[in-house]
Scaffold this active site. Structure first.
Site, PDB file in Angstrom:
ATOM      1  N   GLY A 294      28.689  51.644 -28.426  1.00  0.00           N
ATOM      2  CA  GLY A 294      30.009  51.531 -27.788  1.00  0.00           C
ATOM      3  C   GLY A 294      30.352  50.084 -27.489  1.00  0.00           C
ATOM      4  O   GLY A 294      30.843  49.760 -26.410  1.00  0.00           O
ATOM      5  N   ALA A 295      30.113  49.214 -28.476  1.00  0.00           N
ATOM      6  CA  ALA A 295      30.309  47.774 -28.243  1.00  0.00           C
ATOM      7  C   ALA A 295      31.667  47.291 -28.732  1.00  0.00           C
ATOM      8  O   ALA A 295      31.927  46.091 -28.762  1.00  0.00           O
ATOM      9  CB  ALA A 295      29.184  46.984 -28.918  1.00  0.00           C
ATOM     10  N   SER A 296      32.553  48.213 -29.112  1.00  0.00           N
ATOM     11  CA  SER A 296      33.849  47.793 -29.644  1.00  0.00           C
ATOM     12  C   SER A 296      34.757  47.237 -28.559  1.00  0.00           C
ATOM     13  O   SER A 296      35.667  46.454 -28.842  1.00  0.00           O
ATOM     14  CB  SER A 296      34.529  48.980 -30.334  1.00  0.00           C
ATOM     15  OG  SER A 296      34.491  50.130 -29.513  1.00  0.00           O
ATOM     16  N   ARG A 297      34.527  47.653 -27.308  1.00  0.00           N
ATOM     17  CA  ARG A 297      35.432  47.208 -26.230  1.00  0.00           C
ATOM     18  C   ARG A 297      34.736  47.368 -24.880  1.00  0.00           C
ATOM     19  O   ARG A 297      33.587  47.856 -24.824  1.00  0.00           O
ATOM     20  CB  ARG A 297      36.748  48.001 -26.257  1.00  0.00           C
ATOM     21  CG  ARG A 297      36.578  49.492 -26.284  1.00  0.00           C
ATOM     22  CD  ARG A 297      37.842  50.213 -26.774  1.00  0.00           C
ATOM     23  NE  ARG A 297      37.586  51.632 -26.958  1.00  0.00           N
ATOM     24  CZ  ARG A 297      37.670  52.548 -25.999  1.00  0.00           C
ATOM     25  NH1 ARG A 297      38.010  52.177 -24.783  1.00  0.00           N
ATOM     26  NH2 ARG A 297      37.429  53.804 -26.249  1.00  0.00           N
TER      27      ARG A 297
ATOM     28  N   VAL B  94      27.577  58.577 -31.533  1.00  0.00           N
ATOM     29  CA  VAL B  94      26.244  58.725 -30.903  1.00  0.00           C
ATOM     30  C   VAL B  94      25.920  60.176 -30.560  1.00  0.00           C
ATOM     31  O   VAL B  94      24.767  60.511 -30.307  1.00  0.00           O
ATOM     32  CB  VAL B  94      26.073  57.837 -29.640  1.00  0.00           C
ATOM     33  CG1 VAL B  94      26.154  56.368 -29.976  1.00  0.00           C
ATOM     34  CG2 VAL B  94      27.054  58.233 -28.540  1.00  0.00           C
TER      35      VAL B  94
ATOM     36  N   SER C 276      26.368  55.452 -13.739  1.00  0.00           N
ATOM     37  CA  SER C 276      27.564  55.117 -12.979  1.00  0.00           C
ATOM     38  C   SER C 276      27.230  55.351 -11.510  1.00  0.00           C
ATOM     39  O   SER C 276      26.315  56.132 -11.206  1.00  0.00           O
ATOM     40  CB  SER C 276      28.697  56.063 -13.381  1.00  0.00           C
ATOM     41  OG  SER C 276      29.691  56.122 -12.379  1.00  0.00           O
TER      42      SER C 276
ATOM     43  N   TYR D 135      31.301  64.410 -15.426  1.00  0.00           N
ATOM     44  CA  TYR D 135      30.900  63.002 -15.636  1.00  0.00           C
ATOM     45  C   TYR D 135      29.723  62.657 -14.722  1.00  0.00           C
ATOM     46  O   TYR D 135      28.723  62.076 -15.170  1.00  0.00           O
ATOM     47  CB  TYR D 135      32.100  62.100 -15.365  1.00  0.00           C
ATOM     48  CG  TYR D 135      31.830  60.633 -15.567  1.00  0.00           C
ATOM     49  CD1 TYR D 135      31.690  60.096 -16.847  1.00  0.00           C
ATOM     50  CD2 TYR D 135      31.731  59.762 -14.480  1.00  0.00           C
ATOM     51  CE1 TYR D 135      31.451  58.745 -17.036  1.00  0.00           C
ATOM     52  CE2 TYR D 135      31.499  58.402 -14.661  1.00  0.00           C
ATOM     53  CZ  TYR D 135      31.357  57.901 -15.936  1.00  0.00           C
ATOM     54  OH  TYR D 135      31.116  56.549 -16.118  1.00  0.00           O
TER      55      TYR D 135
ATOM     56  N   LYS E 262      25.968  61.573 -15.832  1.00  0.00           N
ATOM     57  CA  LYS E 262      25.437  60.261 -15.466  1.00  0.00           C
ATOM     58  C   LYS E 262      24.172  60.388 -14.614  1.00  0.00           C
ATOM     59  O   LYS E 262      23.310  59.511 -14.636  1.00  0.00           O
ATOM     60  CB  LYS E 262      26.514  59.428 -14.773  1.00  0.00           C
ATOM     61  CG  LYS E 262      27.648  59.021 -15.717  1.00  0.00           C
ATOM     62  CD  LYS E 262      27.142  58.054 -16.784  1.00  0.00           C
ATOM     63  CE  LYS E 262      28.166  57.681 -17.813  1.00  0.00           C
ATOM     64  NZ  LYS E 262      27.655  56.723 -18.804  1.00  0.00           N
TER      65      LYS E 262
ATOM     66  N   ILE F 217      34.860  49.325 -12.623  1.00  0.00           N
ATOM     67  CA  ILE F 217      34.962  48.180 -13.527  1.00  0.00           C
ATOM     68  C   ILE F 217      36.277  48.281 -14.298  1.00  0.00           C
ATOM     69  O   ILE F 217      36.627  49.368 -14.785  1.00  0.00           O
ATOM     70  CB  ILE F 217      33.781  48.168 -14.532  1.00  0.00           C
ATOM     71  CG1 ILE F 217      32.433  48.319 -13.814  1.00  0.00           C
ATOM     72  CG2 ILE F 217      33.827  46.895 -15.392  1.00  0.00           C
ATOM     73  CD1 ILE F 217      32.071  47.223 -12.836  1.00  0.00           C
TER      74      ILE F 217
HETATM   75  P1  NDP Z   1      35.518  52.188 -22.481  1.00  0.00           P
HETATM   76  O1  NDP Z   1      36.248  53.462 -22.436  1.00  0.00           O
HETATM   77  O2  NDP Z   1      36.233  50.908 -22.261  1.00  0.00           O
HETATM   78  O3  NDP Z   1      34.682  52.068 -23.858  1.00  0.00           O
HETATM   79  C1  NDP Z   1      33.895  53.150 -24.258  1.00  0.00           C
HETATM   80  C2  NDP Z   1      33.061  52.735 -25.436  1.00  0.00           C
HETATM   81  O4  NDP Z   1      32.240  53.867 -25.805  1.00  0.00           O
HETATM   82  C3  NDP Z   1      33.904  52.382 -26.644  1.00  0.00           C
HETATM   83  O5  NDP Z   1      33.325  51.274 -27.304  1.00  0.00           O
HETATM   84  C4  NDP Z   1      33.810  53.635 -27.526  1.00  0.00           C
HETATM   85  O6  NDP Z   1      33.821  53.363 -28.917  1.00  0.00           O
HETATM   86  C5  NDP Z   1      32.409  54.122 -27.177  1.00  0.00           C
HETATM   87  N1  NDP Z   1      32.227  55.519 -27.516  1.00  0.00           N
HETATM   88  C6  NDP Z   1      32.858  56.602 -26.992  1.00  0.00           C
HETATM   89  N2  NDP Z   1      32.456  57.725 -27.617  1.00  0.00           N
HETATM   90  C7  NDP Z   1      31.555  57.332 -28.554  1.00  0.00           C
HETATM   91  C8  NDP Z   1      30.792  58.023 -29.515  1.00  0.00           C
HETATM   92  N3  NDP Z   1      30.863  59.359 -29.647  1.00  0.00           N
HETATM   93  N4  NDP Z   1      29.956  57.305 -30.319  1.00  0.00           N
HETATM   94  C9  NDP Z   1      29.866  55.958 -30.195  1.00  0.00           C
HETATM   95  N5  NDP Z   1      30.589  55.254 -29.314  1.00  0.00           N
HETATM   96  C10 NDP Z   1      31.425  55.935 -28.499  1.00  0.00           C
HETATM   97  O7  NDP Z   1      34.350  52.348 -21.391  1.00  0.00           O
HETATM   98  P2  NDP Z   1      33.599  51.277 -20.468  1.00  0.00           P
HETATM   99  O8  NDP Z   1      33.352  50.039 -21.221  1.00  0.00           O
HETATM  100  O9  NDP Z   1      34.300  51.233 -19.184  1.00  0.00           O
HETATM  101  O10 NDP Z   1      32.240  52.072 -20.228  1.00  0.00           O
HETATM  102  C11 NDP Z   1      31.023  51.766 -20.884  1.00  0.00           C
HETATM  103  C12 NDP Z   1      29.905  52.544 -20.197  1.00  0.00           C
HETATM  104  O11 NDP Z   1      29.859  52.191 -18.821  1.00  0.00           O
HETATM  105  C13 NDP Z   1      30.121  54.063 -20.256  1.00  0.00           C
HETATM  106  O12 NDP Z   1      28.879  54.692 -20.448  1.00  0.00           O
HETATM  107  C14 NDP Z   1      30.683  54.372 -18.875  1.00  0.00           C
HETATM  108  O13 NDP Z   1      30.424  55.698 -18.494  1.00  0.00           O
HETATM  109  C15 NDP Z   1      29.940  53.361 -18.017  1.00  0.00           C
HETATM  110  N6  NDP Z   1      30.609  53.060 -16.756  1.00  0.00           N
HETATM  111  C16 NDP Z   1      31.882  52.550 -16.730  1.00  0.00           C
HETATM  112  C17 NDP Z   1      32.480  52.287 -15.504  1.00  0.00           C
HETATM  113  C18 NDP Z   1      33.852  51.757 -15.362  1.00  0.00           C
HETATM  114  O14 NDP Z   1      34.372  51.709 -14.224  1.00  0.00           O
HETATM  115  N7  NDP Z   1      34.523  51.318 -16.430  1.00  0.00           N
HETATM  116  C19 NDP Z   1      31.776  52.534 -14.232  1.00  0.00           C
HETATM  117  C20 NDP Z   1      30.471  53.086 -14.399  1.00  0.00           C
HETATM  118  C21 NDP Z   1      29.914  53.327 -15.622  1.00  0.00           C
HETATM  119  P3  NDP Z   1      35.167  53.454 -29.842  1.00  0.00           P
HETATM  120  O15 NDP Z   1      36.283  52.847 -29.045  1.00  0.00           O
HETATM  121  O16 NDP Z   1      34.779  52.642 -31.049  1.00  0.00           O
HETATM  122  O17 NDP Z   1      35.391  54.896 -30.183  1.00  0.00           O
END
Ligand code: NDP
Length: 245
Positions: A10-13, A62, A140, A153, A157, A186
């Protein structure tokens, strides 16, 4: 950390992209996983390459064990070794508990829990063979405290924390550490549904009076992968500005 190879799911964003930039800044080679955001993943790959970082993007869901195994095989083919796994990919959905359908429940668990399980399982033979490796999972604060209207969720987690602790015990003798980062609020697309007013209220509830940035989480992830954290395993680190103490 120079020359270490890190696979970040999930490193795209969001937080995953911030992790990729943090590890890249330390001289690591980056295997960057994405699912749907191909354009963003390729843009990040170009950005890192332009800075002289060896980077490849790997498309995989994943939640699909076959795709995960193929991704890890391809990463090992390309980089010959893997040192660090960051299980960051995740999805969230806010809804009343009584509105959660079977489909909603399984969709969350499929990515958050099954995805973490598949990725750890796929890299571990390589880590065990080398008697080295770092795994960082993403939970989380809701996985620690439970969040209203986020039961699925929160449960997913919490499962990640259980997985992290148990796996740390099992693979510690093989020289592998497994730790978890459990962020607070975040600012990423995951929280795109929060209004400015919601965000301001959350900011005021936070002792450090700020909403976290993806870079704040990336620093915790990076620390747990660094030599400085060599004696730390099975732990949960919460970059959350003090909202949960
Ligand atoms: P975003 O929604 O900004 O990004 C989610 C990322 O997960 C994207 O890169 C997306 O890829 C990827 N993803 C989703 N589904 C799949 C899949 N089936 N296979 C591979 N990649 C997938 O989320 P955040 O950056 O905010 O969150 C990242 C992590 O941190 C998560 O696990 C989240 O639960 C956790 N987190 C976030 C918090 C927050 O406040 N933001 C707080 C606590 C925990 P693509 O776009 O390419 O589909």
């Amino acid at each position: 950390m120079v020359g270490k190879t890190v696979l970040i799911t999930g490193a795209s964003r969001g937080i995953g992209a911030a992790c990729a930039r943090r590890f890249a800044a330390a001289g690591c080679q980056i295997a960057l996983n994405y699912h749907r955001s191909q354009e963003a993943a390729l843009a990040l790959t170009q950005e890192l390459r332009a800075a002289g970082v060896r980077t490849e993007a790997f498309q995989a869901d994943v939640g699909d064990p076959v795709q995960v195994q193929t991704m890890v095989d391809n990463v090992l083919d390309k980089f010959c070794q893997l040192d660090i796994l960051v299980c960051n990919a995740g999805v969230a959905k806010q809804q009343l508990f009584t509105d959660i359908t079977d489909r909603d429940w399984h969709a969350l668990f499929r990515v958050n829990v099954d995805g973490t399980f598949y990725c750890c399982r796929a890299v571990l033979p390589h880590f065990i063979h080398r008697k080295a490796g770092r795994i960082i999972t993403l939970s989380s604060m809701w996985g620690v405290t439970g969040g209203s209207c986020e039961v699925a969720y929160s449960a997913s987690k919490s499962a990640i924390i259980g997985l992290t602790k148990a796996l740390a015990k099992e693979v510690g003798p093989s020289g592998i550490t497994v730790n978890c980062v459990a962020p607070g609020v975040i600012q990423t697309e995951m929280n795109g549904n929060l209004s400015q007013e919601d965000l301001e209220n959350l900011r005021l509830e936070t002792p450090l009076e700020a909403i976290g940035k993806p870079e704040d989480v990336a620093e915790s992830v990076f620390f747990l992968a660094s030599p400085a954290a060599g004696f730390i395993t099975g732990q949960v680190l919460s970059p959350n500005g003090g909202i949960l103490i």
